[in-house]
Design an enzyme around this catalytic site. Structure first.
Site, mmCIF file in Angstrom:
data_model
loop_
_atom_site.group_PDB
_atom_site.id
_atom_site.type_symbol
_atom_site.label_atom_id
_atom_site.label_comp_id
_atom_site.label_asym_id
_atom_site.label_seq_id
_atom_site.Cartn_x
_atom_site.Cartn_y
_atom_site.Cartn_z
ATOM 1 N N GLU A 47 35.914 28.875 46.796
ATOM 2 C CA GLU A 47 35.881 30.089 45.977
ATOM 3 C C GLU A 47 34.430 30.488 45.768
ATOM 4 O O GLU A 47 33.553 29.638 45.590
ATOM 5 C CB GLU A 47 36.553 29.876 44.624
ATOM 6 C CG GLU A 47 36.428 31.106 43.724
ATOM 7 C CD GLU A 47 37.542 31.238 42.707
ATOM 8 O OE1 GLU A 47 37.731 32.350 42.196
ATOM 9 O OE2 GLU A 47 38.210 30.245 42.429
ATOM 10 N N CYS A 242 40.584 32.882 41.298
ATOM 11 C CA CYS A 242 40.530 34.062 40.436
ATOM 12 C C CYS A 242 39.889 35.274 41.098
ATOM 13 O O CYS A 242 40.204 36.407 40.733
ATOM 14 C CB CYS A 242 39.793 33.722 39.138
ATOM 15 S SG CYS A 242 40.683 32.533 38.099
ATOM 16 N N ASN A 376 47.634 33.757 42.726
ATOM 17 C CA ASN A 376 46.813 32.586 42.409
ATOM 18 C C ASN A 376 47.354 31.845 41.194
ATOM 19 O O ASN A 376 48.265 31.042 41.329
ATOM 20 C CB ASN A 376 45.363 33.023 42.181
ATOM 21 C CG ASN A 376 44.481 31.897 41.701
ATOM 22 O OD1 ASN A 376 44.519 30.816 42.279
ATOM 23 N ND2 ASN A 376 43.726 32.104 40.656
ATOM 24 N N GLU A 377 46.864 32.140 40.018
ATOM 25 C CA GLU A 377 47.299 31.441 38.798
ATOM 26 C C GLU A 377 48.108 32.367 37.902
ATOM 27 O O GLU A 377 47.935 32.370 36.691
ATOM 28 C CB GLU A 377 46.084 30.908 38.025
ATOM 29 C CG GLU A 377 45.498 29.644 38.588
ATOM 30 C CD GLU A 377 44.366 29.104 37.715
ATOM 31 O OE1 GLU A 377 43.947 29.808 36.769
ATOM 32 O OE2 GLU A 377 43.888 27.991 37.982
#
Length: 661
Positions: A47, A242, A376-377
């Site tokens: 990331e 993120c 993603n989250e």
């Protein structure tokens, strides 16, 4: 390189030397091959946080090279007559600078670039300066002097490398020159002088080391890429977590903007710029120079399966509340098409639209994409209701592609308990679990996957790291507990198919989040103990799980197990038994290995022991002492059909490779 040394100080290599420690009989069933261990079992998660891409893995040394930052000259100092223009040759990067005669014989026009926390260069290396430039109509030749300078030099000259460059065209054209510094400097400045009396336009000003990873011109920093390859990862997840979501949808990571000619890839605001005001970097942007083509290429060159993650129509839920920040389910068509087009970009024939883009970039053969992650989250009902149409479209067009969903940002709790059944209902292939947790959590999770549904989706432990209580930085004890936890992943390889530590990189001056696996400055890098834990598991993952017990129970740090965690695998090539043991206790432990199921003519003939240990639990490797804690390797010849005994020191992780004959 690893150090090879005698280990008698930490590891006794005979039964008689372990009399003072408690005996722990560890039984390995050598004939009962368990689950096949997936090639993707241990890998890497990338990331762009902590300046991991621009200023890190991406080898570009110039910041704001196309003058597209919102403050167009951020990173630059100008002098003389320099003006900003906005009708340049690249549609998505229209800005450039015009250098004019300052109008006085003793004045000079030019500009300096500060790089990323300075420009790091090394003595004897070559650096390729390139620029797109043009002359005004009527002009036939102008000259520039390109320099690397030490602005704080106390010597006779600031410049320690310099070359002249002639601009000779009224059309936009790429020019380049090679700089060869005579000194090593971690924080130099790139300086461009207009040395003639006319006018020159400059766009996409770039400086790369010639010696990049695999020699690619738009390449990667060699030491950092090599460190990744040395882990021998089975999977490479990108472009992050993120940043896939973005602070808002306008700044989400858009893979289509990250491919094609590098000069025409638009700037993107980095989501991490706005996240931590206590570690705030207002110049943190993504040039997209390190884009999806480069990620796929790196995956291929490392031998790792690529795992791209795409936005599902949700911006970061931590930073946004309400439906206005997200795409309505009925408006997801373009996002879904992005996913289908990505599969075509990776795997499509050169005659397809996106396969041709890949081929034109230099890779006509497919990248063999097998996995794709959507979201993603994310959490709440917002996520599965958006994930479902992606799944339907991908299954219809590409049933061969495995889809990765998410269980949210937490390792347990309300959202986790809601999302797992939803992932089963939607029949995703893998579920991405994240856990940044303290020591107590890692010590309690040895049996985490023992009771998971064997028929449901498989697990991708996609982001994890041990965060010490009051010690949220890299240190040996955290890495030791990560090793202990990973034995549980390995024992459950029928459920866990992928695991990646996170985050991967951090610049020592630009970090925002820690701990991280690899730290670096402009010229150096250091592998943490957590790096070596990941490497040891990856290099010794084996082909099949073997049952390993103590008192007929898996060894997972439970009651009466003396802080020991262990797993065993069979490695069919070169026909060896591999046992990993983490002693998380503060006392030495005697280990009695018993091998059940060896054939009548089979013997254990040798042992290679790799040990990772430290007397200082808070210590780790640093840029100034990069080999403070390293794996130590010892080889011993033995001859046994039944067992072998040894001692493992307190707070120690060992990998035992038993050779058979």
């Amino acid at each position: 390189m690893r150090r090879y040394t005698e280990l008698l100080a930490t590891l006794a290599l005979s039964a008689g030397m372990a009399l003072h420690a408690q005996t722990n009989e560890i039984v390995i069933q050598t004939k009962k091959l368990g689950a096949e261990i997936q090639p993707t079992m241990y890998g890497l998660f990338f990331e762009d946080i902590n300046y991991a891409a621009d200023g890190g893995l991406y080898a570009e040394l110039v910041k704001n090279r196309s003058f597209e930052f919102p403050q167009h000259l951020m990173g630059w100092n100008t002098y003389g007559k320099v003006t900003l223009q906005d009708d340049g040759p690249f549609e998505r990067n229209p800005h450039y600078v015009r250098l004019d005669n300052p109008g006085h014989a003793h004045k000079h026009t030019g500009l300096d670039n500060e790089g990323f926390f300075g420009i790091g260069v090394k003595k004897g290396e070559e650096y390729r300066f390139s620029v797109w430039a043009r002359l005004p109509l009527g002009s036939t030749k102008e000259t520039l002097r390109i320099e690397l300078v030490d602005t704080k030099s106390m010597g006779e000259r600031q410049a320690f490398a310099a070359e002249n460059l002639t601009i000779d065209s009224n059309e936009w054209k790429k020019y380049q020159v090679i700089l060869k510094p005579g000194i090593t400097h971690p924080k130099s400045v790139l300086r461009i002088f207009l040395t003639s009396k006319g006018t020159v336009d400059l766009e996409h000003v770039s400086l790369f080391p010639v010696d990049t990873w695999k020699g690619h011109e738009n390449g990667l920093r060699k030491d950092l890429a090599q460190a990744l390859a040395d882990i021998h990862p089975g999977v490479f997840r990108f472009p992050g977590g993120c940043i896939v979501e973005g602070t808002d949808l306008e700044t989400r990571y858009d893979w289509k903007k990250s491919v094609g000619p590098v000069e025409n890839r638009p700037l993107n605001e980095n989501r991490w710029q706005y996240t931590f005001t206590h570690r705030f970097f207002p110049d943190y942007y993504q040039s997209y120079g390190l884009g999806f083509y480069e990620y796929f290429l790196l995956s291929e060159e490392m031998g790792a399966a690529p795992l791209p993650i795409l936005n599902c129509g949700l911006s970061c839920q931590y930073q946004n509340n309400g439906s206005k920040a997200h795409v309505a389910v009925c408006d997801l068509d373009s996002y879904i098409q992005d996913a289908l087009d990505l599969i075509e970009f990776a795997n499509g024939d050169v005659n397809t639209t996106w396969g041709k883009v890949r081929a034109d970039m230099g890779h006509p053969t497919p990248f063999n994409l097998q996995f794709i992650g959507i979201g993603n989250e994310q959490w709440g009902k917002e996520y599965p209701e958006r994930l479902e149409p992606f799944i339907k479209a991908i299954r219809k067009a590409h049933p061969e592609i495995k889809i990765v969903g998410s269980s949210g940002p937490n390792s347990e709790g309300k959202e986790f308990d809601y999302l797992w059944p939803e992932m089963k209902r939607l029949k995703v292939d893998l579920v991405d679990e994240h856990f940044y947790r303290p020591e107590s959590w890692f010590l309690s999770q040895g049996a985490r996957y023992d009771n998971y549904d064997r028929k449901g989706p498989k697990v991708f432990a996609g982001e994890y790291a041990c965060h010490g209580k009051g010690k949220k930085w890299n240190h040996f004890h955290a890495a030791l507990l990560e090793a202990a936890f990973m034995t549980g992943l390995e024992r459950n390889a029928d459920v866990v198919h992928m695991a990646t530590y996170a985050p991967l990189f951090a610049h020592v001056e630009g970090w925002q989040w820690r701990p991280d696996m690899i730290w670096f400055d402009n010229n150096r890098s250091v592998k943490t103990v957590s790096y070596y834990v990941q490497q040891l598991f990856s290099e010794n993952k084996g082909s099949h799980v073997l049952p390993l017990t103590m008192d007929n129970k898996p060894l997972m740090g439970g009651e009466g197990q003396n802080g020991l965690f262990a797993s065993a695998v069979y490695d069919e090539n070169p026909d060896e038994i591999v046992v990993k043991v983490a002693n998380t206790s503060d006392t030495a432990q005697s280990l009695d290995f018993t091998f059940k199921g060896l054939g009548k003519k089979q013997r254990i003939t040798g042992i290679t022991v790799t040990t990772l240990s430290s007397s200082d639990l808070d210590a780790d490797n640093t840029l100034d002492d990069p080999e403070k804690i390293m794996p130590l390797v010892d080889r011993t010849d033995i001859n046994t059909t039944e067992g072998w005994s040894t001692e493992i020191a307190p707070s120690t992780f060992c990998v035992f490779r038993f050779s058979k004959k």
